[in-house]
Design a protein around this motif. Structure first.
Motif, PDB file in Angstrom:
ATOM      1  N   ALA A   1       0.840  -1.197   0.000  1.00 12.35           N
ATOM      2  CA  ALA A   1       0.000   0.000   0.000  1.00 12.35           C
ATOM      3  C   ALA A   1       0.875   1.248   0.000  1.00 12.35           C
ATOM      4  N   ILE A   2       0.534   2.245  -0.801  1.00 10.94           N
ATOM      5  CA  ILE A   2       1.241   3.529  -0.868  1.00 10.94           C
ATOM      6  C   ILE A   2       0.322   4.595  -0.275  1.00 10.94           C
ATOM      7  N   LEU A   3       0.785   5.236   0.803  1.00 15.31           N
ATOM      8  CA  LEU A   3       0.034   6.311   1.449  1.00 15.31           C
ATOM      9  C   LEU A   3       0.700   7.630   1.101  1.00 15.31           C
ATOM     10  N   THR A   4      -0.052   8.554   0.489  1.00 18.04           N
ATOM     11  CA  THR A   4       0.501   9.829   0.015  1.00 18.04           C
ATOM     12  C   THR A   4      -0.272  10.982   0.628  1.00 18.04           C
TER      13      THR A   4
ATOM     14  N   TRP B   1       2.928  11.097   9.178  1.00 20.80           N
ATOM     15  CA  TRP B   1       1.976  10.005   9.009  1.00 20.80           C
ATOM     16  C   TRP B   1       1.904   9.197  10.301  1.00 20.80           C
ATOM     17  N   SER B   2       0.682   8.854  10.720  1.00 21.93           N
ATOM     18  CA  SER B   2       0.485   7.998  11.894  1.00 21.93           C
ATOM     19  C   SER B   2      -0.529   6.913  11.558  1.00 21.93           C
ATOM     20  N   ASN B   3      -0.409   5.751  12.268  1.00 19.49           N
ATOM     21  CA  ASN B   3      -1.269   4.593  11.978  1.00 19.49           C
ATOM     22  C   ASN B   3      -2.575   4.659  12.756  1.00 19.49           C
ATOM     23  N   PRO B   4      -3.461   3.652  12.570  1.00 20.09           N
ATOM     24  CA  PRO B   4      -4.737   3.686  13.286  1.00 20.09           C
ATOM     25  C   PRO B   4      -4.581   3.720  14.811  1.00 20.09           C
ATOM     26  N   ALA B   5      -3.450   3.223  15.320  1.00 23.78           N
ATOM     27  CA  ALA B   5      -3.195   3.267  16.769  1.00 23.78           C
ATOM     28  C   ALA B   5      -2.575   4.593  17.194  1.00 23.78           C
ATOM     29  N   GLN B   6      -2.537   5.562  16.292  1.00 26.75           N
ATOM     30  CA  GLN B   6      -1.980   6.898  16.524  1.00 26.75           C
ATOM     31  C   GLN B   6      -0.485   6.857  16.830  1.00 26.75           C
ATOM     32  N   GLN B   7       0.188   5.844  16.308  1.00 24.87           N
ATOM     33  CA  GLN B   7       1.643   5.772  16.399  1.00 24.87           C
ATOM     34  C   GLN B   7       2.238   6.479  15.182  1.00 24.87           C
ATOM     35  N   THR B   8       3.251   7.300  15.416  1.00 29.63           N
ATOM     36  CA  THR B   8       3.886   8.030  14.320  1.00 29.63           C
ATOM     37  C   THR B   8       4.717   7.067  13.486  1.00 29.63           C
ATOM     38  N   LEU B   9       4.475   7.099  12.183  1.00 25.65           N
ATOM     39  CA  LEU B   9       5.225   6.254  11.274  1.00 25.65           C
ATOM     40  C   LEU B   9       6.419   7.005  10.705  1.00 25.65           C
ATOM     41  N   TYR B  10       6.164   8.195  10.165  1.00 28.53           N
ATOM     42  CA  TYR B  10       7.234   9.047   9.613  1.00 28.53           C
ATOM     43  C   TYR B  10       6.932  10.491   9.981  1.00 28.53           C
TER      44      TYR B  10
ATOM     45  N   ASP C   1       9.489  -0.730  11.910  1.00 26.63           N
ATOM     46  CA  ASP C   1       8.753  -1.766  11.180  1.00 26.63           C
ATOM     47  C   ASP C   1       9.363  -1.848   9.795  1.00 26.63           C
ATOM     48  N   ASN C   2      10.020  -2.990   9.526  1.00 28.09           N
ATOM     49  CA  ASN C   2      10.738  -3.135   8.256  1.00 28.09           C
ATOM     50  C   ASN C   2       9.822  -3.094   7.038  1.00 28.09           C
ATOM     51  N   ARG C   3       8.531  -3.264   7.261  1.00 29.32           N
ATOM     52  CA  ARG C   3       7.594  -3.241   6.131  1.00 29.32           C
ATOM     53  C   ARG C   3       7.296  -1.818   5.679  1.00 29.32           C
ATOM     54  N   ILE C   4       7.587  -0.833   6.516  1.00 29.65           N
ATOM     55  CA  ILE C   4       7.255   0.563   6.223  1.00 29.65           C
ATOM     56  C   ILE C   4       8.507   1.269   5.718  1.00 29.65           C
ATOM     57  N   GLU C   5       8.385   1.884   4.538  1.00 32.03           N
ATOM     58  CA  GLU C   5       9.512   2.562   3.896  1.00 32.03           C
ATOM     59  C   GLU C   5       9.077   3.939   3.410  1.00 32.03           C
ATOM     60  N   LEU C   6      10.066   4.842   3.302  1.00 30.48           N
ATOM     61  CA  LEU C   6       9.821   6.184   2.777  1.00 30.48           C
ATOM     62  C   LEU C   6       9.875   6.151   1.253  1.00 30.48           C
ATOM     63  N   VAL C   7       8.879   6.720   0.637  1.00 27.38           N
ATOM     64  CA  VAL C   7       8.844   6.798  -0.818  1.00 27.38           C
ATOM     65  C   VAL C   7       9.304   8.176  -1.292  1.00 27.38           C
ATOM     66  N   ARG C   8       8.745   9.252  -0.665  1.00 27.92           N
ATOM     67  CA  ARG C   8       9.102  10.610  -1.073  1.00 27.92           C
ATOM     68  C   ARG C   8       8.824  11.554   0.090  1.00 27.92           C
TER      69      ARG C   8
ATOM     70  N   SER D   1       5.164  10.643   1.218  1.00 27.16           N
ATOM     71  CA  SER D   1       4.620   9.358   0.776  1.00 27.16           C
ATOM     72  C   SER D   1       5.415   8.226   1.405  1.00 27.16           C
ATOM     73  N   ILE D   2       4.661   7.220   1.920  1.00 27.52           N
ATOM     74  CA  ILE D   2       5.288   6.046   2.513  1.00 27.52           C
ATOM     75  C   ILE D   2       4.629   4.798   1.936  1.00 27.52           C
ATOM     76  N   SER D   3       5.323   3.652   2.045  1.00 31.49           N
ATOM     77  CA  SER D   3       4.784   2.374   1.557  1.00 31.49           C
ATOM     78  C   SER D   3       4.750   1.368   2.699  1.00 31.49           C
ATOM     79  N   VAL D   4       3.710   0.544   2.666  1.00 34.98           N
ATOM     80  CA  VAL D   4       3.573  -0.557   3.620  1.00 34.98           C
ATOM     81  C   VAL D   4       3.481  -1.842   2.799  1.00 34.98           C
ATOM     82  N   SER D   5       4.508  -2.679   2.898  1.00 35.72           N
ATOM     83  CA  SER D   5       4.547  -3.917   2.117  1.00 35.72           C
ATOM     84  C   SER D   5       4.006  -5.091   2.939  1.00 35.72           C
TER      85      SER D   5
END
Length: 444
Positions: free
Chosen positions: A49-52, A65-74, A83-90, A97-101
């Motif tokens: 998933a790409i979140l922009t 960006w934060s997740n449904p648990a209100q944890q900051t992702l980036y 979380d190795n599944r979460i990466e910075l796209v731009r 923009s971030i990606s969740v694989s």
């Protein structure tokens, strides 16, 4: 590890507060026009998933960006959650923009993009995760099935989110009258779907493919299918096919016993008039064929072919009537005569390129089919009739003339008895004809 993670979160939270305070002290014109923009995202389980988050007008204000648990992702270009599944796209002042694989069902929910203006502005993006249905399975088939039995097939698939749709097909034709059942799985997020098909089978269903098809939006228009090929056992069906529709004496005849059944009946039994074949030397059975080498009148009768398999028995009958060979003689011509008698004349005239005068009615086997010549027999018959009638006419005419002359001479002789000369004798004879009127004779 836990205290380090907490420290990082506290650090980014403090940074956020500081940025909010700085933004409140350093407001610029146009800050009221700044607003983050996001879009909802749908992804198949196991996908990426790409979140922009975008901002058209930004005065160097941070994005988060934060997740449904209100944890900051980036926070801008800095990763906050390990979380190795979460990466910075731009990452820029206008976009984050971030990606969740390898997305799982637990990743579904509402994600938040925050723009740290004063006050903080946010935009929500809902991540929908589709559960992929498992490959369907068909149950309830036991081979073989007897003709006329009621068959019940069930198709089942699990793990779909939302619930998948099941459709049945038989010979590429959809069957509508089916039962459908949907159950929630133990995780309370996916569904198990089943469908039951009931129908009574017949011999036309043997070898037919029954297909269960699962349609779901996660399959990208490529449905999953399960197939079951039916095997139906049934009693034989028998039919007798003759090699010629008009059997003639002296000709060969082949009767073919066409039998269909499952299991296939082999061999077949031939009988005549309820008993064995009367002439085995001339009536040869080969597989499903009865070969009669040359026909005669004694072959007339009812021939029966019987086929048997493990399910049952069936038979067919053929009534044989041996016909005579067509007569090749020319037709008889009847000629009425001038008398009360009837004359029947049969004439056959044949012209031949050889010197032989033998009459023959056998057609040239080398002649081309469809080509016909003059009917020589008919022409000869007509000529013979004309000649015969002419001869009869000449004969009758001569006889009449002879009798007339005799009568004249007789009268002359009768008149000469009392006459001195010939003239007087003729006159006397003519006079005597008056008295002899009653004694006239008529000749035909």
């Amino acid at each position: 590890m836990i205290w380090k993670r907490s420290a990082v979160l506290r650090f980014y939270s403090v940074c956020g507060l500081l940025l909010q305070a700085a933004a409140s002290k350093n407001k610029v014109k146009g800050s009221q026009g700044q607003f983050p923009l996001t879009q909802n995202v749908t992804v198949v389980e196991g996908g990426t998933a790409i979140l922009t988050c975008r901002v058209d007008q930004n005065d160097n204000t941070s994005l988060q960006w934060s997740n449904p648990a209100q944890q900051t992702l980036y926070f801008d270009d800095k990763k906050a959650l390990r979380d190795n599944r979460i990466e910075l796209v731009r990452a820029s002042w206008h976009e984050l923009s971030i990606s969740v694989s390898d997305v799982s069902l637990s990743d579904e929910g509402q994600y938040t993009c925050s723009l740290f203006t004063m006050p903080v502005k946010t935009s929500k993006a809902y991540l929908t995760v589709l559960g992929v249905p498992e490959k369907p399975q068909i149950s309830g088939f036991s081979s073989p099935v007897m003709e006329g039995d009621l068959m019940q097939l069930t198709c089942k698939t699990s793990g779909s989110k939302p619930a998948a749709d099941i459709r049945w097909f038989k010979n590429d034709k959809e069957i509508k009258d089916v039962k459908y059942l949907k159950e929630e799985d133990a995780n309370r997020k996916t569904f198990t779907v089943s469908s039951t098909l009931d129908f009574r089978v017949d011999r036309s269903d043997d070898g037919v493919a029954v297909i269960c098809r699962v349609d779901h939006e996660s399959l990208n228009a490529t449905p999953q299918v399960a197939m079951q090929v039916l095997e139906i056992h049934y009693t034989p069906s028998v039919k007798i096919i003759p090699s010629t529709p008009f059997p003639q004496e002296g000709q060969p005849l082949i009767l073919t016993c066409e039998s269909k059944g499952k299991p296939l009946p082999e061999p077949v039994l031939w009988t005549k008039d309820g008993g064995e074949l009367p002439d085995p030397d001339r009536m040869v059975v080969s597989g499903r064929e009865l070969n009669i080498l040359f026909l005669n009148k004694t072959d007339n009768g009812t021939y029966r072919c019987e086929a048997t398999n493990t399910i049952g028995q069936s038979s067919a009958e053929y009534v044989l009537i041996v016909h005579d060979v067509p007569n090749t003689l020319p037709p008889t011509t009847i000629i009425p005569s001038l008398t009360t008698a009837t004359v029947t004349t049969t004439v056959a005239i044949t012209t031949s390129p050889t010197t032989s005068a033998t009459t023959s009615n056998i057609r040239d086997p080398n002649a081309l089919a469809g080509q016909t010549g003059p009917d020589h027999a008919l022409i000869g018959g007509i000529v013979a009739v004309v000649v015969f009638v002419t001869l009869c006419s000449i004969f009758l005419l001569g006889r009449y003339l002879a009798r007339h002359k005799g009568t004249y001479l007789t009268n002359e002789a009768k008149g000469a008895e009392d006459a001195p000369d010939a003239d007087t004798a003729i006159i006397n004879a003519e006079g005597s004809q008056v008295n002899a009127e009653e004694k006239k004779e008529y000749f035909i």
